[in-house]
Motif scaffolding. Structure first.
Motif, PDB file in Angstrom:
ATOM      1  N   THR A 290     -16.352  44.502  -1.258  1.00  0.00           N
ATOM      2  CA  THR A 290     -15.418  44.955  -0.871  1.00  0.00           C
ATOM      3  C   THR A 290     -14.344  44.103   0.594  1.00  0.00           C
ATOM      4  OG1 THR A 290     -15.841  47.434  -0.117  1.00  0.00           O
ATOM      5  CG2 THR A 290     -14.500  46.946   0.839  1.00  0.00           C
ATOM      6  N   VAL A 291     -13.049  43.810   0.776  1.00  0.00           N
ATOM      7  CA  VAL A 291     -12.615  42.787   0.848  1.00  0.00           C
ATOM      8  C   VAL A 291     -11.400  43.726   2.061  1.00  0.00           C
ATOM      9  CG1 VAL A 291     -10.552  41.334   1.041  1.00  0.00           C
ATOM     10  CG2 VAL A 291     -12.384  40.916  -0.768  1.00  0.00           C
ATOM     11  N   LYS A 292     -12.034  43.668   3.668  1.00  0.00           N
ATOM     12  CA  LYS A 292     -11.142  44.213   4.569  1.00  0.00           C
ATOM     13  C   LYS A 292      -9.399  44.007   5.276  1.00  0.00           C
ATOM     14  CE  LYS A 292     -11.886  46.982   8.889  1.00  0.00           C
ATOM     15  NZ  LYS A 292     -12.227  46.817   9.788  1.00  0.00           N
ATOM     16  N   GLU A 293      -8.675  44.826   5.029  1.00  0.00           N
ATOM     17  CA  GLU A 293      -7.270  43.701   5.491  1.00  0.00           C
ATOM     18  C   GLU A 293      -7.180  44.127   6.712  1.00  0.00           C
ATOM     19  OE1 GLU A 293      -2.657  44.202   4.758  1.00  0.00           O
ATOM     20  OE2 GLU A 293      -3.419  46.295   4.547  1.00  0.00           O
ATOM     21  N   ILE A 294      -7.146  42.832   7.135  1.00  0.00           N
ATOM     22  CA  ILE A 294      -6.196  42.822   9.093  1.00  0.00           C
ATOM     23  C   ILE A 294      -4.960  42.354   9.303  1.00  0.00           C
ATOM     24  CG2 ILE A 294      -8.964  42.049   9.772  1.00  0.00           C
ATOM     25  CD1 ILE A 294      -7.767  39.183  10.216  1.00  0.00           C
ATOM     26  N   LYS A 295      -4.316  42.884  10.202  1.00  0.00           N
ATOM     27  CA  LYS A 295      -2.918  43.172  10.057  1.00  0.00           C
ATOM     28  C   LYS A 295      -2.668  41.818  11.457  1.00  0.00           C
ATOM     29  CE  LYS A 295      -1.168  46.398   7.910  1.00  0.00           C
ATOM     30  NZ  LYS A 295      -0.521  46.228   6.652  1.00  0.00           N
ATOM     31  N   GLU A 296      -3.662  41.519  12.582  1.00  0.00           N
ATOM     32  CA  GLU A 296      -3.963  40.450  13.249  1.00  0.00           C
ATOM     33  C   GLU A 296      -4.392  39.980  13.708  1.00  0.00           C
ATOM     34  OE1 GLU A 296      -2.938  44.066  14.522  1.00  0.00           O
ATOM     35  OE2 GLU A 296      -0.881  43.666  14.432  1.00  0.00           O
ATOM     36  N   LEU A 297      -4.487  38.427  13.713  1.00  0.00           N
ATOM     37  CA  LEU A 297      -6.277  37.632  13.904  1.00  0.00           C
ATOM     38  C   LEU A 297      -7.103  38.055  15.122  1.00  0.00           C
ATOM     39  CD1 LEU A 297      -8.499  35.837  12.910  1.00  0.00           C
ATOM     40  CD2 LEU A 297      -6.400  33.723  14.107  1.00  0.00           C
ATOM     41  N   SER A 298      -6.822  39.024  15.703  1.00  0.00           N
ATOM     42  CA  SER A 298      -6.537  38.938  17.440  1.00  0.00           C
ATOM     43  C   SER A 298      -7.982  40.185  16.787  1.00  0.00           C
ATOM     44  CB  SER A 298      -5.661  39.628  18.077  1.00  0.00           C
ATOM     45  OG  SER A 298      -5.108  40.812  17.720  1.00  0.00           O
ATOM     46  N   LYS A 299      -7.781  40.942  15.534  1.00  0.00           N
ATOM     47  CA  LYS A 299      -8.575  42.030  15.603  1.00  0.00           C
ATOM     48  C   LYS A 299     -10.694  41.361  15.335  1.00  0.00           C
ATOM     49  CE  LYS A 299      -5.574  45.575  15.461  1.00  0.00           C
ATOM     50  NZ  LYS A 299      -5.287  45.939  16.914  1.00  0.00           N
ATOM     51  N   ILE A 300     -10.712  39.854  14.608  1.00  0.00           N
ATOM     52  CA  ILE A 300     -11.922  39.857  14.609  1.00  0.00           C
ATOM     53  C   ILE A 300     -12.125  38.486  15.468  1.00  0.00           C
ATOM     54  CG2 ILE A 300     -12.121  40.760  12.300  1.00  0.00           C
ATOM     55  CD1 ILE A 300     -11.132  38.602  11.230  1.00  0.00           C
ATOM     56  N   SER A 301     -11.164  38.103  15.833  1.00  0.00           N
ATOM     57  CA  SER A 301     -11.217  36.860  16.861  1.00  0.00           C
ATOM     58  C   SER A 301     -12.335  36.330  17.846  1.00  0.00           C
ATOM     59  CB  SER A 301     -10.415  36.184  17.281  1.00  0.00           C
ATOM     60  OG  SER A 301      -9.500  36.755  18.337  1.00  0.00           O
ATOM     61  N   SER A 302     -12.562  37.546  18.719  1.00  0.00           N
ATOM     62  CA  SER A 302     -13.803  37.778  19.045  1.00  0.00           C
ATOM     63  C   SER A 302     -15.316  36.963  18.808  1.00  0.00           C
ATOM     64  CB  SER A 302     -13.398  38.590  20.455  1.00  0.00           C
ATOM     65  OG  SER A 302     -13.830  40.086  19.002  1.00  0.00           O
ATOM     66  N   ASN A 303     -15.317  37.669  17.190  1.00  0.00           N
ATOM     67  CA  ASN A 303     -16.509  37.655  16.721  1.00  0.00           C
ATOM     68  C   ASN A 303     -17.185  36.073  16.102  1.00  0.00           C
ATOM     69  OD1 ASN A 303     -16.428  40.351  16.620  1.00  0.00           O
ATOM     70  ND2 ASN A 303     -15.503  40.511  14.905  1.00  0.00           N
ATOM     71  N   TYR A 304     -15.843  35.872  16.463  1.00  0.00           N
ATOM     72  CA  TYR A 304     -16.437  34.225  15.701  1.00  0.00           C
ATOM     73  C   TYR A 304     -16.113  32.916  17.030  1.00  0.00           C
ATOM     74  CZ  TYR A 304     -15.513  36.671  11.661  1.00  0.00           C
ATOM     75  OH  TYR A 304     -16.539  37.117  11.038  1.00  0.00           O
ATOM     76  N   ASP A 305     -16.991  31.604  17.077  1.00  0.00           N
ATOM     77  CA  ASP A 305     -16.817  31.395  18.293  1.00  0.00           C
ATOM     78  C   ASP A 305     -15.630  29.563  17.267  1.00  0.00           C
ATOM     79  OD1 ASP A 305     -18.992  31.764  19.458  1.00  0.00           O
ATOM     80  OD2 ASP A 305     -19.891  30.965  18.231  1.00  0.00           O
ATOM     81  N   PHE A 306     -15.789  28.733  16.253  1.00  0.00           N
ATOM     82  CA  PHE A 306     -15.067  28.129  14.934  1.00  0.00           C
ATOM     83  C   PHE A 306     -14.054  28.644  14.461  1.00  0.00           C
ATOM     84  CE2 PHE A 306     -17.880  25.753  17.848  1.00  0.00           C
ATOM     85  CZ  PHE A 306     -17.412  24.618  17.386  1.00  0.00           C
ATOM     86  N   PHE A 307     -12.314  27.977  13.685  1.00  0.00           N
ATOM     87  CA  PHE A 307     -12.057  28.455  13.181  1.00  0.00           C
ATOM     88  C   PHE A 307     -12.078  27.441  12.125  1.00  0.00           C
ATOM     89  CE2 PHE A 307     -11.852  31.057  16.501  1.00  0.00           C
ATOM     90  CZ  PHE A 307     -11.586  32.267  16.578  1.00  0.00           C
TER      91      PHE A 307
END
Length: 283
Positions: free
Chosen positions: A3-20
């Motif tokens: 399953t691939v989840k759509e996100i509209k804004e990066l802010s919805k998931i950015s807190s889950n990551y340290d590096f991009f």
């Protein structure tokens, strides 16, 4: 299928990551200008103390790309590093040559010639006297693969190693598609040539990044517009990924939305699976 989840804004998931690990062409710029919302996204990520590495298959050294980004209006305080396939190529060639001078046949535009500066290579235009081919892409932006088949068939007679400094097969420059070094390398392999690829999805570019990361147990998000390079590389490195559909796979878009049926079909056929998808990068 995963399953691939759509996100509209990066802010919805950015807190889950340290590096991009963020791709450039098709995500940050189109070869001519920065894309919409890019500066806002970078500013917000840096405000949240996130680390940004630009991972690009551009066949140029990292310092050249930083200069280009500055000219586009993306200043160095908005990211942490640029790791390019061109830089990996230059570093690998320096080690490979190790004082041994070799004859080099260059395929690529003049703007990429800096890629052999400081290396023990003698440029030759004689296809029968070549030790190594350095392939950075087409000589002209409007070229097709057919323009290169005659010279590649001459080069294969002695079968010198080709070093491909951009595994991409196509890229969007402005609003136009153009071929890349990866397509020429693929053809060279198909007629029996030997090719070494540097850049995404191959491991060296990620290993180079990991050596720059001091912290342990960090979470990385890969962001890119190419399933074959960005997302495949993320899959092989067991990293989460965000697939931006407005780049080279823009045919899955329908007006201002992503056609989920087309996207699922593309993912299924390629068997390459992003964690998330979005039409364009916004915060």
């Amino acid at each position: 299928m995963e399953t691939v989840k759509e996100i509209k804004e990066l802010s919805k998931i950015s807190s889950n990551y340290d590096f991009f690990f963020i791709d450039l062409w098709g995500v940050i710029h189109n070869g001519v200008n920065l894309l919409n919302n890019v500066l806002e996204v970078m500013k917000n990520l840096k405000n949240k103390k996130k680390i940004i590495f630009f991972l690009t298959n551009a066949p140029r050294r990292s310092y050249v790309i930083r200069t280009q980004l500055h000219s586009f209006g993306l200043k160095e305080h908005l990211y942490d590093d640029v790791i390019s396939s061109g830089e990996i190529t230059w570093q690998k060639l320096r080690k490979k040559l190790d004082g041994v001078r070799k004859n080099c046949f260059l395929i690529g535009p003049e703007r990429d010639y800096h890629l052999i500066e400081g290396l023990n290579l003698q440029v030759t235009n004689n296809p029968s006297n070549v030790d190594i081919i350095v392939n950075t892409g087409p000589w002209g932006d409007n070229d097709s693969l057919d323009n290169y088949k005659p010279i590649l068939k001459k080069l294969i007679v002695k079968n010198p190693l080709m070093v491909c400094s951009n595994p991409d097969k196509t890229v969007v420059r402005g609003d136009n598609f153009m071929i890349c070094a990866g397509l020429l390398a693929e053809y060279y392999e198909s007629i029996g040539g030997r090719v070494e690829y540097y850049g995404k999805p191959f491991s060296e570019i990620y290993e180079h990044c990991y050596r720059k990361i001091e912290k342990k147990n960090i979470k990385i998000l890969v962001i890119g517009d190419s399933l074959d390079n960005d997302i495949k590389g993320a899959n092989e490195q067991n990293l989460d990924s965000l697939f931006v559909t407005s780049g080279i796979h823009r045919n899955v878009n329908n007006h201002n939305k992503v056609d989920k049926e087309k996207l699922d079909d593309l993912i299924r056929k390629k068997e390459i699976f992003p964690t998330f998808y979005t039409r364009e990068l916004t915060f």
